[in-house]
Design an enzyme around this catalytic site. Sequence first.
Site, PDB file in Angstrom:
ATOM      1  CG  HIS A 120     -11.239 -21.280  18.391  1.00  0.00           C
ATOM      2  ND1 HIS A 120     -11.776 -20.159  17.795  1.00  0.00           N
ATOM      3  CD2 HIS A 120     -11.956 -22.340  17.912  1.00  0.00           C
ATOM      4  CE1 HIS A 120     -12.761 -20.529  16.983  1.00  0.00           C
ATOM      5  NE2 HIS A 120     -12.898 -21.834  17.053  1.00  0.00           N
ATOM      6  CB  CYS A 149      10.996 -29.102  22.284  1.00  0.00           C
ATOM      7  SG  CYS A 149      10.862 -30.192  23.697  1.00  0.00           S
ATOM      8  N   GLY A 188     -19.243  -9.922  21.094  1.00  0.00           N
ATOM      9  CA  GLY A 188     -18.021  -9.657  20.321  1.00  0.00           C
ATOM     10  C   GLY A 188     -17.597 -10.767  19.391  1.00  0.00           C
TER      11      GLY A 188
HETATM   12  P1  OAD Z   1     -14.084 -11.654  14.478  1.00  0.00           P
HETATM   13  O1  OAD Z   1     -12.880 -10.807  14.261  1.00  0.00           O
HETATM   14  O2  OAD Z   1     -14.554 -12.492  13.365  1.00  0.00           O
HETATM   15  O3  OAD Z   1     -15.304 -10.739  14.908  1.00  0.00           O
HETATM   16  C1  OAD Z   1     -15.177  -9.750  15.881  1.00  0.00           C
HETATM   17  C2  OAD Z   1     -16.547  -9.231  16.219  1.00  0.00           C
HETATM   18  O4  OAD Z   1     -16.404  -8.309  17.288  1.00  0.00           O
HETATM   19  C3  OAD Z   1     -17.264  -8.513  15.077  1.00  0.00           C
HETATM   20  O5  OAD Z   1     -18.608  -8.952  15.013  1.00  0.00           O
HETATM   21  C4  OAD Z   1     -17.201  -7.037  15.514  1.00  0.00           C
HETATM   22  O6  OAD Z   1     -18.337  -6.291  15.068  1.00  0.00           O
HETATM   23  C5  OAD Z   1     -17.182  -7.162  17.014  1.00  0.00           C
HETATM   24  N1  OAD Z   1     -16.554  -6.046  17.740  1.00  0.00           N
HETATM   25  C6  OAD Z   1     -15.622  -5.158  17.348  1.00  0.00           C
HETATM   26  N2  OAD Z   1     -15.299  -4.314  18.339  1.00  0.00           N
HETATM   27  C7  OAD Z   1     -16.054  -4.670  19.417  1.00  0.00           C
HETATM   28  C8  OAD Z   1     -16.176  -4.194  20.746  1.00  0.00           C
HETATM   29  N3  OAD Z   1     -15.465  -3.170  21.209  1.00  0.00           N
HETATM   30  N4  OAD Z   1     -17.059  -4.823  21.554  1.00  0.00           N
HETATM   31  C9  OAD Z   1     -17.790  -5.872  21.120  1.00  0.00           C
HETATM   32  N5  OAD Z   1     -17.708  -6.364  19.879  1.00  0.00           N
HETATM   33  C10 OAD Z   1     -16.849  -5.774  19.034  1.00  0.00           C
HETATM   34  O7  OAD Z   1     -13.791 -12.512  15.808  1.00  0.00           O
HETATM   35  P2  OAD Z   1     -14.402 -13.905  16.261  1.00  0.00           P
HETATM   36  O8  OAD Z   1     -15.856 -13.972  15.998  1.00  0.00           O
HETATM   37  O9  OAD Z   1     -13.910 -14.152  17.624  1.00  0.00           O
HETATM   38  O10 OAD Z   1     -10.351 -18.625  15.001  1.00  0.00           O
HETATM   39  O11 OAD Z   1     -13.660 -14.880  15.262  1.00  0.00           O
HETATM   40  C11 OAD Z   1     -13.897 -16.246  15.365  1.00  0.00           C
HETATM   41  C12 OAD Z   1     -12.654 -17.016  15.031  1.00  0.00           C
HETATM   42  O12 OAD Z   1     -12.147 -16.612  13.750  1.00  0.00           O
HETATM   43  C13 OAD Z   1     -11.477 -16.780  15.963  1.00  0.00           C
HETATM   44  O13 OAD Z   1     -11.554 -17.500  17.154  1.00  0.00           O
HETATM   45  C14 OAD Z   1     -10.317 -17.190  15.123  1.00  0.00           C
HETATM   46  C15 OAD Z   1     -10.698 -16.473  13.866  1.00  0.00           C
HETATM   47  O14 OAD Z   1     -10.122 -16.894  12.696  1.00  0.00           O
HETATM   48  C16 OAD Z   1      -9.275 -19.325  14.624  1.00  0.00           C
HETATM   49  O15 OAD Z   1      -8.221 -18.776  14.349  1.00  0.00           O
HETATM   50  C17 OAD Z   1      -9.489 -20.801  14.576  1.00  0.00           C
END
Ligand code: OAD
Length: 244
Positions: A120, A149, A188
């Site tokens: 991303h 800019c 995560g």
């Molecule tokens: P999310 O915020 O959707 O999910 C976070 C995940 O991390 C969840 O499954 C939690 O249970 C888990 N979690 C929380 N604390 C944790 C810890 N200490 N250790 C491990 N896991 C933990 O984040 P993403 O899946 O990264 O994209 O989200 C995907 C995309 O949605 C992002 O890249 C962003 C967002 O909107 C864009 O903005 C295009």
Amino acid sequence: MKQTIQQAVKDISKAKNIVALTGAGISVESGIPPFRGKGGLWEKYDPMEFAHIQSFLRNPKRAWDMIKDAMQSLITGAKPNDGHLGLAKLEEMGLLHTIITQNVDGLHQAAGNTDVIEYHGTFAWVYCMSCNKRYRMEEIDLNTTPPKCACSGILRPDCVFFGEAIPYDALTRSQTVASQCDLMLVIGTSAVVHPAASVPYYAEQNNAIIIEINPSPTPLTGTLSHYIIEGPAGEVMRNIINSF
Ligand code: OAD
């Protein structure tokens, strides 16, 4: 958790080509909030209002104010935690080859991993929407938003907004490395945002072992992943590394 950690150490030791897919959860222990769930960024801000390319183009000031308030201070002050450091150690041990990250915080590189696909994009850089000139995020003045800019064009972060395509190289390389790995660590991520969430399916087609590390189950749990180690990434990775 102890049993799944022992199983993971066994599986990781036998693997020849490990790839990790990471999401916001791996940076939670570094003080960066996730997007979804309690305390997540999207609880406070509607992503379609603040993180969609159309809304950025309509109102870049509002999007930059959100970035400035909610993310930039956290990201610039954040340090890798044991989750990132554990993955760097697995690379040093010759086990982990590539990290595919949805995160824009640069913490995998800060931890020492050398092959990080930023699916991303990144928050480390911004570029001009008029002339394409690139600047490091820390170089730009955010006292007035949106930042501009030298040519007076509006700057945007070098990340992927909703409604935008994944950078071609990141997309194709992720598919390639995922389809060649024999073990994938999915750490995560809520695994709900596509196409990132479909990356583990490429690993599955190669019969890779898929291990999730997450305090909560995801749509992959019990369907695609072989097992989940339920816990925070830092603590789990620390336990894994200490068990070798
Ligand atoms: P999310 O915020 O959707 O999910 C976070 C995940 O991390 C969840 O499954 C939690 O249970 C888990 N979690 C929380 N604390 C944790 C810890 N200490 N250790 C491990 N896991 C933990 O984040 P993403 O899946 O990264 O994209 O989200 C995907 C995309 O949605 C992002 O890249 C962003 C967002 O909107 C864009 O903005 C295009």
